[in-house]
Design a protein around this motif. Structure first.
Motif, short mmCIF file in Angstrom:
data_model
loop_
_atom_site.label_atom_id
_atom_site.label_comp_id
_atom_site.label_asym_id
_atom_site.label_seq_id
_atom_site.Cartn_x
_atom_site.Cartn_y
_atom_site.Cartn_z
N ARG A 45 92.47 -31.72 -3.63
CA ARG A 45 93.67 -30.97 -3.29
C ARG A 45 94.55 -31.81 -2.38
O ARG A 45 94.08 -32.53 -1.50
N SER A 102 97.17 -16.89 3.22
CA SER A 102 96.11 -17.72 2.67
C SER A 102 96.67 -18.93 1.93
O SER A 102 96.07 -20.01 1.96
N THR A 103 97.82 -18.76 1.25
CA THR A 103 98.41 -19.89 0.53
C THR A 103 98.79 -21.01 1.47
O THR A 103 98.52 -22.19 1.22
N ILE A 105 89.43 -19.66 5.86
CA ILE A 105 90.56 -18.73 5.75
C ILE A 105 90.07 -17.29 5.88
O ILE A 105 90.71 -16.46 6.53
N GLN A 121 89.33 -24.63 4.26
CA GLN A 121 88.44 -24.14 3.22
C GLN A 121 88.58 -22.63 3.07
O GLN A 121 89.07 -21.94 3.96
N SER A 122 88.11 -22.12 1.91
CA SER A 122 88.24 -20.69 1.64
C SER A 122 87.51 -19.85 2.67
O SER A 122 88.02 -18.82 3.14
N ARG A 124 95.68 -22.67 2.88
CA ARG A 124 95.02 -23.54 1.91
C ARG A 124 95.79 -24.84 1.75
O ARG A 124 95.20 -25.92 1.59
N ARG A 125 97.13 -24.77 1.80
CA ARG A 125 97.93 -25.99 1.72
C ARG A 125 97.68 -26.91 2.89
O ARG A 125 97.82 -28.13 2.78
#
Length: 292
Positions: free
Chosen positions: A62, A76-77, A89, A85-86, A80-81
């Motif tokens: 990524r 969350s977007t 978040i 990590q998920s 993540r950018r």
């Protein structure tokens, strides 16, 4: 000759034939049982092939971006950018849902799994909105008095030292005057005053030697005038009151009270000269501070 050698009687031939038959049968049984006990070797085609491990597709790398963000409002977007990590978040969302607030950038460093390198890269981009500061700051800002700018050029002036021929009266000088003596600072000025109060007044400049680590070169600037020390009435004071004086310890105070109990009032310290605690030197040092 050969015929005679191999010639056997009829009974002997029967025995030999019986033995041969037993041997043949035994061999046959052994061969049959050995073949049935050995597993048949499977053919190559019958060997099951090991199951193939499913190939996990490699995660595509990524691209990490850097832009200003508020950890209290970023979605969350955006997170993540930024390269989080998920599961990180999800932890941020759980923290917010529980009422947690990031009040300063350093609070974001508590995010589980965030390394020092990652935080240092993100720190310049963290923007905490003033809406998330405690409301009490509004009261402090409105009630804070307006003060003049601090003068950073202010110089602390210490007392000027006295000349080499000047003197300071030991029993009447305060700490400010004592600090004018070369070698005496705030610490020893306080010690001189405190020890003089415990003694009831100095009767000699040499008593300064009893202050721990006192600078001996400073003694020549002191003089003792008008000696009038406070005196202890050894016939009236209790044991605890007597032992408060620097020259009277617990055992000396007990000796005085024991003498009063057994013999009555003291008329002189020489009444105690036969006891081990009152040597001639101790009596001479204590005499200016006692009365009867």
């Amino acid at each position: 000759m050969m015929r005679e050698f191999f010639y056997l009687q009829k009974s002997d031939r029967k025995v030999v034939l019986a033995l041969l038959a037993v041997i043949v049968i035994a061999l046959g049984v052994i061969i049959v049982t050995s073949r049935t006990s050995l597993p048949s070797s499977p053919s190559i085609s019958s060997i099951p092939s090991s199951p193939r491990q499913p190939s996990t597709p490699s995660n595509p790398s990524r691209s990490v971006e850097r832009f200003p963000f508020d950890p209290n409002t970023a979605d969350s977007t955006q997170l993540r950018r930024l390269g989080l990590q998920s599961w990180q978040i999800r932890n941020i969302y759980k923290f917010r849902a529980a009422g947690g607030i990031y009040r300063k950038p350093l609070d974001f460093a508590r995010l589980y799994g965030l390394t020092v390198k990652e935080y240092r890269e993100l720190e310049p981009y963290i923007r905490i909105s003033p809406d998330y500061l405690p409301a009490a700051t509004l009261v402090k800002e409105s009630s804070a008095p307006v003060t003049a700018p601090r003068d950073t050029t202010k110089v602390h002036h210490y007392p000027e030292k006295i000349s080499e021929t000047a003197h300071v009266i030991l029993n009447t000088a305060d700490t400010t005057e004592l600090m004018k003596v070369p070698g005496i600072g705030p610490y020893f000025a306080r010690k001189i005053v405190q020890y003089g109060q415990r003694l009831g007044g100095y009767v000699s400049v040499s008593q300064l030697d009893e202050i721990e680590d006192f600078p001996l070169e400073s003694k020549r600037f002191f003089v003792v005038e008008g000696v009038a020390p406070q005196k202890l009435n050894v016939n009236r004071l209790s044991l605890n009151e007597l032992k408060r004086h620097p020259y009277i310890n617990f055992f000396m105070a007990r000796t005085i009270t024991d003498y009063r109990r057994l013999h009555g009032a003291l008329h002189s310290l020489n009444d105690l000269r036969l006891t081990k605690d009152f040597s001639p030197e101790v009596i001479a040092r204590l005499e200016p501070y006692v009365e009867f």
